[in-house]
Design a protein around this motif. Structure first.
Motif, mmCIF file in Angstrom:
data_model
loop_
_atom_site.group_PDB
_atom_site.id
_atom_site.type_symbol
_atom_site.label_atom_id
_atom_site.label_comp_id
_atom_site.label_asym_id
_atom_site.label_seq_id
_atom_site.Cartn_x
_atom_site.Cartn_y
_atom_site.Cartn_z
ATOM 1 N N GLY A 19 0.791 -1.226 0.000
ATOM 2 C CA GLY A 19 0.000 0.000 0.000
ATOM 3 C C GLY A 19 0.821 1.272 0.000
ATOM 4 N N TRP A 20 1.914 1.286 -0.740
ATOM 5 C CA TRP A 20 2.749 2.486 -0.781
ATOM 6 C C TRP A 20 2.078 3.603 -1.565
ATOM 7 N N SER A 21 2.435 4.828 -1.212
ATOM 8 C CA SER A 21 2.073 5.982 -2.024
ATOM 9 C C SER A 21 3.070 6.115 -3.168
ATOM 10 N N ALA A 22 2.789 7.042 -4.093
ATOM 11 C CA ALA A 22 3.741 7.308 -5.177
ATOM 12 C C ALA A 22 5.067 7.809 -4.615
ATOM 13 N N ARG A 23 4.992 8.584 -3.524
ATOM 14 C CA ARG A 23 6.225 9.070 -2.895
ATOM 15 C C ARG A 23 7.040 7.892 -2.365
ATOM 16 N N GLY A 24 6.374 6.947 -1.685
ATOM 17 C CA GLY A 24 7.089 5.792 -1.162
ATOM 18 C C GLY A 24 7.717 4.960 -2.257
ATOM 19 N N TYR A 25 7.025 4.805 -3.372
ATOM 20 C CA TYR A 25 7.552 4.050 -4.520
ATOM 21 C C TYR A 25 8.850 4.685 -5.021
ATOM 22 N N HIS A 26 8.831 6.012 -5.176
ATOM 23 C CA HIS A 26 10.012 6.702 -5.701
ATOM 24 C C HIS A 26 11.156 6.706 -4.693
ATOM 25 N N ARG A 27 10.813 6.768 -3.414
ATOM 26 C CA ARG A 27 11.887 6.763 -2.417
ATOM 27 C C ARG A 27 12.594 5.413 -2.358
#
Length: 506
Positions: A463-471
């Motif tokens: 359940g990551w956000s787009a920010r978490g994916y990029h980080r």
């Protein structure tokens, strides 16, 4: 001459706009009037200047009405930095020194009642502004000796040091009677005190690896574990893994620290390491006041901000970190004006998993109920945790490990790998991996088909956000740089994913 014009500078955040100090002497009832949006500290200069002139054997204009105007009138003026220019203006207007020589200098300094010059805040910021201000003529600066040592670090401006008001007066005498003030030289800094070594921490191989990755890519790190597991020791040794500041970084960091009341105690070129107590307010962390001053996040610019006992900080203070963590800057808005400070710091945080600290510990049972642990962990909001790249567990160290010889590597060996990884990143993309965004992130952290499918599946299940994916991509790029790999491999991606944990109740 009954009118004298003296040049100085104010402080407005990191800027230092020019201020013209106009002193006029007129017949009338003896008085001293200060105008030009001066605060209480500046208005008190009347008494300091009067006493300094009299104890120095100089003449105070008797039976004169003295008017001092600090222009521009809409710019707030604070602190005692205008004592020296006001004193010089009064002496020039009363004919005690050569007023024609004033236009070549900018003056700043606080006066003691005996006429000695005391250091002022923001000396380096003032010198940088004088060196790069194209709207005003290039003038030399006259500052107290301690402030002049800081300001002398700036290129493109001559800085003169003065210890007493009489030194300035002798330098402004007409003709051959003048005794020039000496040029200031940067203070010779002692050898930097070595940071504590990471080899002192026994065990905790996973946390040490996370510190190495954080140092290589400029990532934020949250350590979660029971009391006494070594979280604070690890954080205090993190700076030993970082390379020295570049000259530009050292100038910018020192300019910010010079705005702080204790900035003079910072050693040149040393990475800032700020560790505020958990009772710090939001204004103490991000900056504030009137006029606004930098907070801990700006004082840690190009360095480390260590927040121990993270959930114990006020909720408003933690939430105020969200935008600076993302943008690297903080803008403090007030009704009259805005102040903008850089805040590209590395966040290292530590916390216990629950109020008693023993949740998940194999050595001691937890005394907290699930609701108590949940309330404790909920003090950290999801948006804040989403902005911290690495989240690692620091388990309790078994007693048998404490009795053994230190394991792991010394800081110097890890720092060499970190420096090499940082150099790869800078040569490839010009910034550290933490700063990758947009098209640059897609190009430099590209994955093959298997890696893309693996990461997308993990992001969907967790359940990551787009920010978490990029980080996660940025962390994987740092892991690859540490390994000297041009492409991100599947094991490196898997390691990055395991650091993207969330707080869980067990």
């Amino acid at each position: 001459m009954s009118l004298a014009v003296v040049h100085s500078r104010a402080l407005d955040a990191l800027r230092s706009p020019p201020v013209t100090v106009e002193v006029h002497l007129a017949n009338g009832l003896p008085s001293v009037t200060l105008v030009g949006l001066a605060d209480t500290e500046v208005k008190e200069a009347r008494e300091r200047v009067r006493a300094a002139l009299q104890t120095s054997g100089l003449e105070w204009p008797a039976n004169k009405r003295i008017t001092v105007n600090l222009a521009p009138a809409d710019l707030p003026k604070e602190s005692g930095r205008f004592d020296l220019p006001i004193a010089v203006g009064i002496l020039a207007a009363s004919g005690q020194l050569d007023a024609s020589r004033l236009d070549a200098f900018e003056f700043a300094g606080e006066l003691s009642l005996a006429g000695e010059l005391r250091p002022v805040r923001g000396a380096l910021a003032m010198a940088l502004a004088a060196a790069h201000d194209e709207a005003t003529p290039r003038r030399a600066m006259v500052l107290p000796a301690e402030s002049a040592e800081q300001a002398a670090r700036a290129d493109g401006v001559r800085v003169h040091a003065a210890g007493h008001l009489l030194d300035v007066v002798r330098a402004l005498q007409p003709g051959d009677a003048a005794e020039p003030l000496p040029l200031a030289q940067p203070r010779l800094e002692p050898e930097h005190t070595a940071w504590p070594d990471l080899i002192d921490v026994k065990g905790q191989a996973g946390a040490k690896r996370a510190l190495e990755i954080a140092a290589a890519g400029g990532h934020g790190l949250l350590m979660i574990g029971p009391p006494g597991s070594g979280k604070s020791m690890l954080a205090q040794r993190f700076a030993s893994l970082l390379p020295p500041l570049t000259p530009d970084e050292a100038i910018e960091s020192a300019a910010l620290l010079s705005l702080h009341a204790h900035g003079a105690g910072h050693r040149w070129g040393e990475r800032p390491f700020r560790a505020p107590h958990h009772s710090a307010s939001a204004a103490a962390l991000v900056g504030g006041g009137s006029p606004p001053r930098p907070g801990e996040i700006s004082l840690a610019h190009h360095g480390v901000l260590f927040l121990d006992e993270l959930p114990e900080y006020p909720r408003s203070a933690l939430e105020a970190l969200r935008e600076p963590l993302e943008t690297g800057r903080v803008t403090i808005s007030r009704a009259a004006r805005q102040a903008d400070f850089p805040a590209r710091f590395q966040l290292i945080a530590a916390m216990n998993p629950c109020p008693c600290g023993q949740l998940g510990s194999p050595l001691q049972a937890c005394r907290c109920s699930p609701d108590e642990a949940a309330r404790y962990q909920s003090r950290l909001s999801g948006p804040l945790l989403d902005r911290i790249d690495l989240q690692v567990e620091v388990p309790a160290v078994p007693l048998a490990t404490l009795g053994q010889a230190p394991d792991g590597e010394p800081s110097a060996r890890i720092a060499a790998r970190v420096a090499a990884a940082r150099e790869r990143a800078r040569q490839r993309q010009g910034v550290l991996n933490h700063g990758l965004a947009g098209e640059a992130l897609e190009r430099h952290a590209a994955l093959d088909a298997a890696g893309t499918a693996f990461l997308e599946n993990a992001a969907q299940r967790l359940g990551w956000s787009a920010r978490g994916y990029h980080r996660v991509l940025r962390v994987a790029r740092s892991i690859a740089d540490l390994a000297g790999s041009e492409a991100i491999t599947l094991p490196q991606l898997a390691e990055a994913i395991q650091y993207r944990r969330v707080l869980v109740l067990r």
